[in-house]
Design an enzyme around this catalytic site. Structure first.
Site, PDB file in Angstrom:
ATOM      1  CB  SER A 129      -0.896   0.031   1.233  1.00 32.88           C
ATOM      2  OG  SER A 129      -2.108  -0.444   0.904  1.00 32.88           O
ATOM      3  CG  ASP A 176      -4.984  -1.065   1.060  1.00 35.46           C
ATOM      4  OD1 ASP A 176      -5.153  -2.100   1.718  1.00 35.46           O
ATOM      5  OD2 ASP A 176      -4.808  -1.048  -0.163  1.00 35.46           O
TER       6      ASP A 176
END
Ligand code: GLA
Length: 390
Positions: A129, A176
């Protein structure tokens, strides 16, 4: 992985050279791993991610004009951009800061220009991420510089997701950005992706630790089959809504799975559904395993999750399969891909004392089967975005 003196100096020197002497402020946003609960954050499931101590840093100051002038230690690409500009693919990574700042402005908050240097100590595009980390970094520093922190962390997460979905054009879920925004040391976040209710779960792995396994096989979420999987889930949901009172696929209980599968004719949809419903159940089991300190069970769940992602959801690919299998052979209690898949990183649960031997064996096996040297990171579970002292 904290910012070392050398890394800070590199950032400062670059800022000084390009934007002159000034009182720069230093900000950080973490990256994340997902312990378990993969590809269900867009199916209303529960996920169990953690922020990690690696992430993205910004050394910045305000500007008088509404412009973004960001140099990066990770990329040579540089382009000054006016806030309010549209997305343009040739702008590359600069679209992320631009999208986030535009979004904050559209919500009626104060914004202003920034100039400075960005640096990430996570591999980009590796499933940890890096993009959500950059989004939260920019969101939180604008919040500090221009808004006296009025925007809540939860809203910053939503701003990141909104940017990703509507500016960048990746149809990702909330996991995320939420994991990064709400990160806490030594905690995983059990997040209900439908209601956004969440609870922190202690991550006490006893004499084990989580090792991040980098396949060094890059992937680009935007180019991947991510949106395709999402669409398959949506079409399965449409069919099942005619049979069940559900809003999301994860509203189906595991006891309803066999029956629900029978309502679907398309083999792919059947497999996707099986992954989604079983994965959601595994999240609850993993929380129980963590709470009771049962590392054997946690390891087993990681393996089951990976196999489900491999055979039913079909998002792992050769490199993630090879590295997780090498990890298991080399002594991991369990291993799975983490993030979107299609390359990128996995995680493995490994005995602390055996870590060096584990790395050597895993590297050898993985190299034999793929010809690629893998990367290993051991990172503590850390905090969310914050300003750091310089
Ligand atoms: C990417 C997305 C997340 C999530 C994972 C898969 O990381 O950004 O929203 O869907 O893939 O679990």
């Amino acid at each position: 992985m904290k910012l070392s003196k050398e890394e800070y100096k590199k950032m400062y020197d670059k800022a000084l050279k390009n934007f002159g002497k000034a009182e720069y402020r230093l900000f950080f946003a973490p990256s994340r791993i997902n312990i378990i609960g993969e590809h269900i954050d867009y199916n209303g499931g529960k996920v169990l991610p953690s922020a990690i101590e690696m992430g993205t840093y910004a050394l910045v100051k305000k500007t008088k004009r509404n412009v973004i002038r960001l140099k990066s230690l990770n990329s040579n690409y540089y382009k000054e951009v006016l806030i309010g500009s549209e997305y343009a693919s040739e702008r590359g990574w600069v679209n992320y800061p631009l999208g986030v700042i535009n979004n904050i402005e559209q919500r009626g908050y104060e914004i202003g220009g920034i100039e400075g240097v960005i640096y990430g100590n996570i591999p980009t595009g590796a499933g940890l991420s890096s993009s959500a980390s950059l989004e939260l970094l920019i969101g939180s520093l604008i919040n500090e510089l221009y808004n006296d922190s009025k925007i809540s962390l939860k809203e910053l997460a939503l701003i990141g997701k909104d940017t990703e979905n509507n500016f960048i054009g990746v149809n990702s879920g909330i996991m995320d950005q939420f994991a990064i925004a709400m990160g806490k040391a030594d905690k995983a976040i059990l997040l209900d992706t439908e209601s956004l209710d969440y609870e922190y779960v202690d991550v006490d792995l006893k004499d084990k630790l989580i090792v991040i396994l980098n396949t060094n096989k890059g992937r680009r979420l935007i180019d991947s089959k991510y949106n395709e999987r999402r669409a398959e889930c949506e079409s399965a949901l449409e069919i099942l809504k005619q049979k069940y009172e559900i809003k999301n696929l994860c509203d189906l209980d595991i006891s309803q799975l066999d029956e629900a599968i029978d309502y679907l004719e398309d083999e792919n949809q059947r497999k996707r559904l099986r992954h989604v419903v079983t994965e959601n159940a595994r999240v609850y089991q993993a929380v129980d395993a963590l709470k009771s300190g049962d590392m054997e069970s946690l390891g087993k769940l990681l393996n089951e999750s990976h196999y489900s992602l491999r055979y039913d959801y079909e998002v792992t690919g050769k490199h993630l399969d090879e590295i997780t299998s090498a990890a298991r052979i080399s002594g991991a209690l369990g291993a799975r891909m983490t993030g979107a898949g299609f390359g990128g990183c996995g995680i493995a649960l490994v005995e602390k004392d055996a870590i060096e031997e584990f790395k050597i064996k895993t590297e050898k096996l993985y190299k034999e089967s793929t010809g690629i040297k893998p990367g290993f990171y051991v990172s503590k579970i850390g905090f969310g975005p914050k300003e750091l002292e310089v």
